[in-house]
Design a protein around this motif. Sequence first.
Motif, PDB file in Angstrom:
ATOM      1  N   LEU A 153       3.499   3.429  -1.555  1.00  0.00           N
ATOM      2  CA  LEU A 153       2.068   3.140  -1.737  1.00  0.00           C
ATOM      3  C   LEU A 153       1.783   1.638  -1.734  1.00  0.00           C
ATOM      4  CD1 LEU A 153      -0.836   3.936  -2.400  1.00  0.00           C
ATOM      5  CD2 LEU A 153      -0.172   4.242  -4.788  1.00  0.00           C
ATOM      6  N   GLN A 154       2.631   0.862  -2.428  1.00  0.00           N
ATOM      7  CA  GLN A 154       2.385  -0.574  -2.548  1.00  0.00           C
ATOM      8  C   GLN A 154       2.417  -1.295  -1.204  1.00  0.00           C
ATOM      9  OE1 GLN A 154       1.465  -2.202  -5.387  1.00  0.00           O
ATOM     10  NE2 GLN A 154       1.518  -0.273  -6.502  1.00  0.00           N
ATOM     11  N   SER A 155       2.959  -0.675  -0.167  1.00  0.00           N
ATOM     12  CA  SER A 155       3.006  -1.339   1.138  1.00  0.00           C
ATOM     13  C   SER A 155       1.689  -1.164   1.911  1.00  0.00           C
ATOM     14  CB  SER A 155       4.183  -0.810   1.961  1.00  0.00           C
ATOM     15  OG  SER A 155       3.926   0.528   2.367  1.00  0.00           O
ATOM     16  N   PHE A 156       0.764  -0.365   1.372  1.00  0.00           N
ATOM     17  CA  PHE A 156      -0.523  -0.162   2.052  1.00  0.00           C
ATOM     18  C   PHE A 156      -1.545  -1.194   1.573  1.00  0.00           C
ATOM     19  CE2 PHE A 156       1.618   3.775   2.709  1.00  0.00           C
ATOM     20  CZ  PHE A 156       1.115   4.288   3.894  1.00  0.00           C
ATOM     21  N   PRO A 157      -2.356  -1.734   2.490  1.00  0.00           N
ATOM     22  CA  PRO A 157      -3.416  -2.646   2.037  1.00  0.00           C
ATOM     23  C   PRO A 157      -4.411  -1.892   1.152  1.00  0.00           C
ATOM     24  CG  PRO A 157      -3.662  -2.128   4.381  1.00  0.00           C
ATOM     25  CD  PRO A 157      -2.363  -1.529   3.944  1.00  0.00           C
ATOM     26  N   GLN A 158      -4.909  -2.592   0.121  1.00  0.00           N
ATOM     27  CA  GLN A 158      -5.819  -1.915  -0.811  1.00  0.00           C
ATOM     28  C   GLN A 158      -7.250  -1.925  -0.282  1.00  0.00           C
ATOM     29  OE1 GLN A 158      -4.458  -3.611  -4.642  1.00  0.00           O
ATOM     30  NE2 GLN A 158      -5.223  -1.716  -5.566  1.00  0.00           N
ATOM     31  N   GLU A 159      -7.441  -1.356   0.884  1.00  0.00           N
ATOM     32  CA  GLU A 159      -8.787  -1.355   1.458  1.00  0.00           C
ATOM     33  C   GLU A 159      -9.522  -0.100   1.024  1.00  0.00           C
ATOM     34  OE1 GLU A 159      -7.880  -1.715   5.577  1.00  0.00           O
ATOM     35  OE2 GLU A 159      -6.726   0.126   5.637  1.00  0.00           O
ATOM     36  N   SER A 160     -10.842  -0.156   1.101  1.00  0.00           N
ATOM     37  CA  SER A 160     -11.582   0.974   0.550  1.00  0.00           C
ATOM     38  C   SER A 160     -12.035   1.990   1.601  1.00  0.00           C
ATOM     39  CB  SER A 160     -12.771   0.477  -0.267  1.00  0.00           C
ATOM     40  OG  SER A 160     -13.734  -0.078   0.583  1.00  0.00           O
ATOM     41  N   LEU A 161     -12.072   1.598   2.865  1.00  0.00           N
ATOM     42  CA  LEU A 161     -12.525   2.575   3.868  1.00  0.00           C
ATOM     43  C   LEU A 161     -11.365   3.450   4.352  1.00  0.00           C
ATOM     44  CD1 LEU A 161     -15.241   3.385   5.107  1.00  0.00           C
ATOM     45  CD2 LEU A 161     -14.577   2.162   7.168  1.00  0.00           C
ATOM     46  N   VAL A 162     -10.846   4.269   3.429  1.00  0.00           N
ATOM     47  CA  VAL A 162      -9.738   5.160   3.773  1.00  0.00           C
ATOM     48  C   VAL A 162     -10.015   6.552   3.206  1.00  0.00           C
ATOM     49  CG1 VAL A 162      -7.996   3.315   3.735  1.00  0.00           C
ATOM     50  CG2 VAL A 162      -8.438   4.657   1.681  1.00  0.00           C
ATOM     51  N   ASN A 215       2.216  16.223 -10.388  1.00  0.00           N
ATOM     52  CA  ASN A 215       1.095  17.153 -10.314  1.00  0.00           C
ATOM     53  C   ASN A 215       0.105  16.607  -9.270  1.00  0.00           C
ATOM     54  OD1 ASN A 215      -1.897  17.169 -11.319  1.00  0.00           O
ATOM     55  ND2 ASN A 215      -1.061  19.093 -12.042  1.00  0.00           N
ATOM     56  N   VAL A 216      -0.500  17.473  -8.479  1.00  0.00           N
ATOM     57  CA  VAL A 216      -1.341  17.033  -7.363  1.00  0.00           C
ATOM     58  C   VAL A 216      -2.555  16.210  -7.823  1.00  0.00           C
ATOM     59  CG1 VAL A 216      -2.531  19.274  -7.273  1.00  0.00           C
ATOM     60  CG2 VAL A 216      -2.609  17.790  -5.295  1.00  0.00           C
ATOM     61  N   ALA A 217      -3.117  16.553  -8.982  1.00  0.00           N
ATOM     62  CA  ALA A 217      -4.274  15.793  -9.466  1.00  0.00           C
ATOM     63  C   ALA A 217      -3.841  14.395  -9.931  1.00  0.00           C
ATOM     64  CB  ALA A 217      -4.970  16.540 -10.600  1.00  0.00           C
ATOM     65  N   ILE A 218      -2.626  14.296 -10.483  1.00  0.00           N
ATOM     66  CA  ILE A 218      -2.104  12.989 -10.907  1.00  0.00           C
ATOM     67  C   ILE A 218      -1.866  12.116  -9.677  1.00  0.00           C
ATOM     68  CG2 ILE A 218      -0.139  11.797 -11.985  1.00  0.00           C
ATOM     69  CD1 ILE A 218      -1.848  13.247 -14.036  1.00  0.00           C
ATOM     70  N   ALA A 219      -1.234  12.690  -8.648  1.00  0.00           N
ATOM     71  CA  ALA A 219      -1.023  11.939  -7.411  1.00  0.00           C
ATOM     72  C   ALA A 219      -2.375  11.471  -6.873  1.00  0.00           C
ATOM     73  CB  ALA A 219      -0.306  12.811  -6.381  1.00  0.00           C
ATOM     74  N   GLY A 220      -3.351  12.359  -6.891  1.00  0.00           N
ATOM     75  CA  GLY A 220      -4.699  12.024  -6.431  1.00  0.00           C
ATOM     76  C   GLY A 220      -5.311  10.900  -7.248  1.00  0.00           C
ATOM     77  N   GLY A 221      -5.108  10.923  -8.545  1.00  0.00           N
ATOM     78  CA  GLY A 221      -5.659   9.895  -9.425  1.00  0.00           C
ATOM     79  C   GLY A 221      -5.071   8.524  -9.127  1.00  0.00           C
ATOM     80  N   ILE A 222      -3.763   8.487  -8.912  1.00  0.00           N
ATOM     81  CA  ILE A 222      -3.095   7.211  -8.627  1.00  0.00           C
ATOM     82  C   ILE A 222      -3.582   6.648  -7.287  1.00  0.00           C
ATOM     83  CG2 ILE A 222      -0.842   6.179  -8.077  1.00  0.00           C
ATOM     84  CD1 ILE A 222       0.328   8.214 -10.206  1.00  0.00           C
ATOM     85  N   LEU A 223      -3.717   7.517  -6.294  1.00  0.00           N
ATOM     86  CA  LEU A 223      -4.212   7.059  -4.978  1.00  0.00           C
ATOM     87  C   LEU A 223      -5.683   6.653  -5.043  1.00  0.00           C
ATOM     88  CD1 LEU A 223      -2.602   9.553  -2.430  1.00  0.00           C
ATOM     89  CD2 LEU A 223      -1.819   7.291  -3.114  1.00  0.00           C
ATOM     90  N   ALA A 224      -6.481   7.435  -5.743  1.00  0.00           N
ATOM     91  CA  ALA A 224      -7.924   7.141  -5.819  1.00  0.00           C
ATOM     92  C   ALA A 224      -8.137   5.793  -6.515  1.00  0.00           C
ATOM     93  CB  ALA A 224      -8.656   8.248  -6.562  1.00  0.00           C
ATOM     94  N   TYR A 225      -7.330   5.514  -7.551  1.00  0.00           N
ATOM     95  CA  TYR A 225      -7.417   4.222  -8.233  1.00  0.00           C
ATOM     96  C   TYR A 225      -6.968   3.094  -7.303  1.00  0.00           C
ATOM     97  CZ  TYR A 225      -6.463   0.431 -11.533  1.00  0.00           C
ATOM     98  OH  TYR A 225      -6.452  -0.783 -12.175  1.00  0.00           O
ATOM     99  N   TYR A 226      -5.887   3.319  -6.589  1.00  0.00           N
ATOM    100  CA  TYR A 226      -5.349   2.288  -5.690  1.00  0.00           C
ATOM    101  C   TYR A 226      -6.359   1.929  -4.602  1.00  0.00           C
ATOM    102  CZ  TYR A 226      -1.870  -0.202  -2.880  1.00  0.00           C
ATOM    103  OH  TYR A 226      -1.172  -1.180  -2.195  1.00  0.00           O
ATOM    104  N   PHE A 227      -7.001   2.924  -4.053  1.00  0.00           N
ATOM    105  CA  PHE A 227      -7.962   2.695  -2.966  1.00  0.00           C
ATOM    106  C   PHE A 227      -9.402   2.675  -3.476  1.00  0.00           C
ATOM    107  CE2 PHE A 227      -4.397   4.752  -0.559  1.00  0.00           C
ATOM    108  CZ  PHE A 227      -4.064   3.668   0.233  1.00  0.00           C
ATOM    109  N   ARG A 228      -9.583   2.354  -4.747  1.00  0.00           N
ATOM    110  CA  ARG A 228     -10.943   2.386  -5.304  1.00  0.00           C
ATOM    111  C   ARG A 228     -11.827   1.351  -4.619  1.00  0.00           C
ATOM    112  NH1 ARG A 228      -7.709  -0.442  -8.410  1.00  0.00           N
ATOM    113  NH2 ARG A 228      -8.379  -2.431  -9.299  1.00  0.00           N
ATOM    114  N   LYS A 229     -13.105   1.596  -4.651  1.00  0.00           N
ATOM    115  CA  LYS A 229     -14.085   0.737  -3.999  1.00  0.00           C
ATOM    116  C   LYS A 229     -14.329  -0.517  -4.813  1.00  0.00           C
ATOM    117  CE  LYS A 229     -18.330   1.900  -1.603  1.00  0.00           C
ATOM    118  NZ  LYS A 229     -19.331   2.968  -1.534  1.00  0.00           N
TER     119      LYS A 229
END
Lengths: 241, 241
Positions: free
Chosen positions: B184-193, B227-241
């Motif tokens: 995950l850390q290798s992805f740019p933290q852009e919001s249009l994803v 857990n899928v919701a936890i994975a989702g939470g970590i990604l949603a925070y990482y790519f937050r607007k």
Amino acid sequence: MEITSLQNNKVKEWMKLSKKKYRDEMGLFIVEDEHLIEEANKKQLVQTLLVQKGYHHSFVGLPEIIVTDEIIKKLSSTVSTNHILAICKKPIQQIEPKRCILLDQVQDPGNVGTIIRTAYAFGFDTIILSKDCCDEYSSKVIRSTQGALFHINIIRDDLKEQIQSLQKRGIKVYGTSLQGAKELQSFPQESLVSFVLGNEGNGVSDEILSLCDDKIYIEMNRFESLNVAIAGGILAYYFRK
Amino acid sequence: MEITSLQNNKVKEWMKLSKKKYRDEMGLFIVEDEHLIEEANKKQLVQTLLVQKGYHHSFVGLPEIIVTDEIIKKLSSTVSTNHILAICKKPIQQIEPKRCILLDQVQDPGNVGTIIRTAYAFGFDTIILSKDCCDEYSSKVIRSTQGALFHINIIRDDLKEQIQSLQKRGIKVYGTSLQGAKELQSFPQESLVSFVLGNEGNGVSDEILSLCDDKIYIEMNRFESLNVAIAGGILAYYFRK
């Protein structure tokens, strides 16, 4: 050994294990899924297997009792079909906690289980539950941990004492809060930290927050609150080892 | 208007709303908690309030029917006491999705609801569910969203078409995977994803992963799954607007 009657004394004892009170008294709990029994067995926690007559399983060298389909059903918490159950002993905790997630009155078994699973994945060593959290040995919690429960140190105690003990040993303890807290990104991403998550409705209590070294706010796009396990997941990932 | 009999035709119709099939057919669903009804009302989704005789509420200008305690109980999904229910219409979705979380066969209502709540908190505009995800208008999902369901665009469609449509409009779609994926850390933290989360047992299907622009792996301390919701939470925070 084979048991066929629901009236058997042992069956009556095991039925009591659906209640926290008796799990505490007897120091035992029931594990339901075969892959979860496997995880419990890795830590030598299985006391007795209850196996449905005619069912073949792959566990070797464990004490077992053959039982009827009816007994298995009676002892299962879900409607899904089990063929085997394990009566397990609670583990004795003995490591010194370093990286902890502390839970202040977290009530929902799914949340507690998911937090335990997540803590283990990100290298936390201990979960500290306040005495009024839901029981970590209920079937719903065990299922949600996916077995992580057997591989992590669990303490149920007064949070104030535990926080002070961590701080005395130089470990920072952070609280989570929507008010008067600093943004998560402003914290150094160090691994020797512990943090507190709070009750689903009320968050971390003021008394506990006042003991914390600092308060963390997870930056959001709008003023909302997060599910406690989600907040825990974001923090556990941020402070991962 | 007042209804006192469980045999009343309207009551019989409403009872059907516990099933997805009838929610789809009628375009209606039931909301149970007063604070959730308030959220639905902000979006003008309340068609009719069902109010227990003698109960005083604070909603103004909404059509209401007085009913018995017994009718409220019959229509409630939980054992907790409701005094008011709302029959709501499904919203019409019309915005063009930009920041989406796509769900590939996510089955657990608590997970789907928590993901919707999290997506809203971190500024995602749309949830796209594959046709075989659990229904987003079940009572358990609605409760887990804490009302976010009414404030975010929801699409139920073929994921392949939706992924291609996002990509045509220049939006990157990432899949989550434990194998052959980048940290995950290798992805740019852009919001249009946009990103895809998968089924609780099997993750995102290979067919869907093959359409994604890239695959993300959430760095963990040991090889575990989240857990899928936890994975989702970590990604949603990482790519937050």
